[in-house]
Design an enzyme around this catalytic site. Structure first.
Site, PDB file in Angstrom:
ATOM      1  N   HIS A  52       0.813  -1.226   0.000  1.00 13.60           N
ATOM      2  CA  HIS A  52       0.000   0.000   0.000  1.00 13.60           C
ATOM      3  C   HIS A  52       0.840   1.267   0.000  1.00 13.60           C
ATOM      4  O   HIS A  52       0.325   2.355  -0.252  1.00 13.60           O
ATOM      5  CB  HIS A  52      -0.996  -0.005   1.179  1.00 13.60           C
ATOM      6  CG  HIS A  52      -0.408   0.316   2.513  1.00 13.60           C
ATOM      7  ND1 HIS A  52      -0.156  -0.640   3.472  1.00 13.60           N
ATOM      8  CD2 HIS A  52      -0.040   1.503   3.078  1.00 13.60           C
ATOM      9  CE1 HIS A  52       0.334  -0.067   4.560  1.00 13.60           C
ATOM     10  NE2 HIS A  52       0.426   1.233   4.337  1.00 13.60           N
ATOM     11  N   ASP A  66      -0.098  -7.454   1.329  1.00 18.57           N
ATOM     12  CA  ASP A  66       0.421  -6.108   1.590  1.00 18.57           C
ATOM     13  C   ASP A  66       1.944  -6.115   1.682  1.00 18.57           C
ATOM     14  O   ASP A  66       2.533  -5.469   2.557  1.00 18.57           O
ATOM     15  CB  ASP A  66      -0.198  -5.502   2.852  1.00 18.57           C
ATOM     16  CG  ASP A  66      -0.074  -3.983   2.872  1.00 18.57           C
ATOM     17  OD1 ASP A  66       0.245  -3.395   1.813  1.00 18.57           O
ATOM     18  OD2 ASP A  66      -0.268  -3.380   3.940  1.00 18.57           O
ATOM     19  N   GLY A 121       3.684   6.907   8.379  1.00 21.24           N
ATOM     20  CA  GLY A 121       5.036   6.785   7.827  1.00 21.24           C
ATOM     21  C   GLY A 121       5.758   5.528   8.237  1.00 21.24           C
ATOM     22  O   GLY A 121       6.753   5.143   7.607  1.00 21.24           O
ATOM     23  N   ASN A 122       5.290   4.863   9.303  1.00 22.88           N
ATOM     24  CA  ASN A 122       5.914   3.607   9.725  1.00 22.88           C
ATOM     25  C   ASN A 122       5.593   2.447   8.798  1.00 22.88           C
ATOM     26  O   ASN A 122       6.249   1.394   8.864  1.00 22.88           O
ATOM     27  CB  ASN A 122       5.475   3.221  11.139  1.00 22.88           C
ATOM     28  CG  ASN A 122       6.195   3.965  12.228  1.00 22.88           C
ATOM     29  OD1 ASN A 122       5.625   4.810  12.896  1.00 22.88           O
ATOM     30  ND2 ASN A 122       7.483   3.662  12.419  1.00 22.88           N
ATOM     31  N   SER A 123       4.595   2.600   7.938  1.00 22.23           N
ATOM     32  CA  SER A 123       4.203   1.501   7.053  1.00 22.23           C
ATOM     33  C   SER A 123       5.410   1.000   6.245  1.00 22.23           C
ATOM     34  O   SER A 123       6.108   1.782   5.609  1.00 22.23           O
ATOM     35  CB  SER A 123       3.117   1.959   6.081  1.00 22.23           C
ATOM     36  OG  SER A 123       1.909   2.195   6.739  1.00 22.23           O
TER      37      SER A 123
END
Length: 212
Positions: free
Chosen positions: A53, A92, A165-167
């Site tokens: 994503h 993902d 932002g940690n994704s």
């Protein structure tokens, strides 16, 4: 014969040991916008993993890869272009590749199957797009099936604070080994983020995807 157990690193020691394995990632397409997140180097040949994503967007119900995807090391100001190798929306997970003129520091994989309730863990990534940072917490549930965006995902539940932002960033153990990719948070019925609960894709799931 006696073997000395590996002494866990301090939080600062963990951060310093893996900071060069974690990247800021930026993905953009004209007239669509920009996505940012984190990525993790897993091989000296430039193989990188992140969330699907982070590098894709939805338009008219279909997923598309952003036109321009780039990454930045913690000690750099400019971004470097990367190429997407493959991705899986349901898992993902996305695999990227960078051609780099510097020595890379791939992260070491840990064993998420050995996780226990209460184990100390750390999330390292581009929190709120302010640069690579670290947060800490514990494992709430080692493995749990959670419904997210109409899909059932097997994930690691922690009480770590993460942001968008940690994704694609790293969930690591006390020795800096990769346990999973920090991926999503849940929202309440009013669409507000539920803080104190975060979910990560297990390292085992990532390794299986890489091998296939």
């Amino acid at each position: 014969m006696y073997f000395l157990a590996t002494k866990p690193k301090s939080p600062s020691g963990i951060f310093n040991s893996v900071k060069n394995s974690i990247l800021e990632i930026k993905a953009e397409t004209e007239n669509v916008g920009e996505s940012y997140g984190s990525a993790v180097i897993i091989s000296e040949d430039g193989t990188i993993i992140t969330n699907a994503h982070v590098v894709t967007y939805k338009q008219l119900g279909e997923s598309h890869v952003f036109d321009n995807i780039s990454v930045r090391f913690i000690d750099e100001e400019s971004f470097r272009k990367v190429n997407i190798i493959k991705y899986d929306i349901d898992l993902d997970i996305a695999i990227l590749k960078i051609e780099c003129d510097r020595n890379l520091s791939p992260i070491k994989f840990g064993d998420d199957s050995k996780l226990k309730h209460g184990d100390s863990v750390y999330a390292i990534g581009n929190m709120s797009n302010y640069g690579i940072s670290i947060t800490s917490g514990i494992v709430s549930i080692p493995h749990i099936n959670v419904s997210y965006e109409d899909k059932i995902r097997n994930v690691i539940q922690c009480d770590i604070t993460i942001s968008d932002g940690n994704s694609g960033g790293a969930l690591v153990d006390q020795n800096g080994k990769l346990l999973g990719l920090t991926t999503f948070r849940l929202k309440d019925k009013s669409n507000n983020v539920i803080y104190g609960i975060s979910y990560s894709i297990p390292a085992g799931t990532i390794m299986e995807y890489i091998k296939n």
